[in-house]
Motif scaffolding. Structure first.
Motif, short mmCIF file in Angstrom:
data_model
loop_
_atom_site.label_atom_id
_atom_site.label_comp_id
_atom_site.label_asym_id
_atom_site.label_seq_id
_atom_site.Cartn_x
_atom_site.Cartn_y
_atom_site.Cartn_z
N TYR A 147 0.83 -1.20 0.00
CA TYR A 147 0.00 0.00 0.00
C TYR A 147 0.87 1.26 0.00
O TYR A 147 0.69 2.16 -0.81
N CYS A 206 -11.38 3.64 -2.13
CA CYS A 206 -11.52 3.56 -0.67
C CYS A 206 -12.21 4.82 -0.14
O CYS A 206 -11.83 5.93 -0.50
N CYS A 266 -10.42 0.31 2.11
CA CYS A 266 -9.40 -0.58 1.55
C CYS A 266 -8.79 -1.40 2.70
O CYS A 266 -9.01 -1.08 3.87
N CYS A 297 -6.73 0.71 5.27
CA CYS A 297 -7.53 1.54 6.18
C CYS A 297 -8.27 0.66 7.20
O CYS A 297 -8.42 1.05 8.35
ZN ZN Z 1 -7.91 3.30 2.27
#
Ligand code: ZN
Ligand code: AMP
Length: 317
Positions: free
Chosen positions: A145, A280, A293, A296
């Motif tokens: 990420y 997201c 996502c 998160c």
């Molecule tokens: Zn996110």
């Protein structure tokens, strides 16, 4: 071999071969030339259908402080590519401190730009506080990420990682033994962007074995972290690596044949399906999920208690 029993470099045939590996027998200068040539062939996209990057690309180099990514950063620099390093400090106690120091020292010694993302400073939690049971899968998720987010937000055209031939063989063996068709369709040294916020990813060391990066790092006297991450069990990938190394010992060049053969015959596994990505709700990055996502979601989970941390052994580089 000559009459004195000395083995000559198989390339120049003049100097003594001091780099004797399962596949090559070179003197040091010829080995470095060979090594750089293999990386250049990968970058130029030989038999890949596309080049990885060009001289004007803005390249973000993901560096962990380990042997492979430090090697790649050094080669790219020596080959004249302009790179900026990215190091993710996961705050795994001394292991992360040492890794970060190695990367920062290298960047300073070569006057290279470096971006450091400190997980706790930026997101309020260390890796151990984020991960519930499986630290390795949380770590993979966090790294994927953040690498993409930084590359996208800072306008890099490509993200390079230090995955080697050995890494790719382990992944391939894992995907094959489980017949994971989706992953087999996706596995490639170049991952094209499939969304405006997903940056292209490349693995310029895919032709190079771990044994070869070790020889390169030794000859170039590169500083790197030798210890493996103290949280990693890595049992499956270690056993796959062991089996592949045993086979390579008996059948030199088997790893290369295995992986390069896969690339050649990849169409046998069918084409990857392009499914539509969503956005997201919290960070605005692309995700397969509806709502948040995976990153998160991980951040939202209650913080893990500090005393649940596994013991991390002190280490040196
Ligand atoms: Zn996110
Ligand atoms: P690994 O998943 O640890 O085998 O690492 C694969 C590649 O990901 C490395 O060769 C690096 O390019 C990159 N990488 C791993 N850990 C980090 C980190 N902490 N910061 C930046 N890049 C990393």
């Amino acid at each position: 071999m000559n009459i004195t029993g000395m083995k000559f470099c198989e390339r120049c045939r003049k100097k003594e071969a001091d780099v004797v590996l399962s596949t090559v027998r070179f003197c040091e200068p010829c080995f470095i030339e060979y090594f750089e040539r293999q990386v250049q062939r990968a970058i130029d996209g030989e038999k890949l259908g596309a080049e990885m990057f060009s001289r004007d690309s803005r390249i973000l180099m993901a560096v962990s402080g380990g042997k492979d990514s430090m090697t790649l950063w050094n080669v790219l620099n020596d080959l004249g590519y302009e790179t900026c390093g990215l190091h993710i400090d996961l705050n795994i106690d001394e292991y992360s401190e040492v890794s970060r120091r190695v990367v920062e020292n290298f960047a300073a010694s070569k006057s290279l730009d470096l971006i450091v993302v400190d997980l706790r400073k930026e997101y309020g939690k260390s890796l151990m506080e984020l991960a519930m049971r499986d630290a390795c899968s949380a770590c993979g998720l966090v790294k994927r990420y953040l690498m993409n987010k930084v590359a996208y937000e800072k306008g890099f055209s490509v993200l390079a990682t230090g995955h080697t031939l050995d890494d790719e063989c382990v992944t391939l063996l894992g995907n094959l033994t489980r017949w994971n068709l989706e992953f087999l369709q996706r596995q490639y040294p170049i991952l094209e962007s499939t969304h405006p916020k997903l940056v292209r990813k490349v693995k310029p060391l895919f032709r190079i074995s771990d044994e070869e990066t070790a020889a390169y790092a030794r000859i170039k006297r590169l500083e790197f972290v030798r210890e493996k991450c103290p949280l990693a069990s890595g049992a499956t990938s270690l056993s796959y690596k062991k089996v592949l190394n045993e086979l390579e010992q008996r059948h030199p060049s088997l790893k290369k044949a295995f992986y390069l053969g896969f690339l050649k015959n990849k169409s046998l596994f069918g084409k990857e399906e392009n499914f539509e990505l969503k956005t997201c709700e919290s960070c605005g990055m692309p995700t397969a999920n509806v709502g948040l996502c995976a990153f998160c979601k991980l951040l939202e989970r209650p913080k893990r208690r500090h005393d649940e941390k596994s013991k991390v052994k002190p280490l040196s580089i």
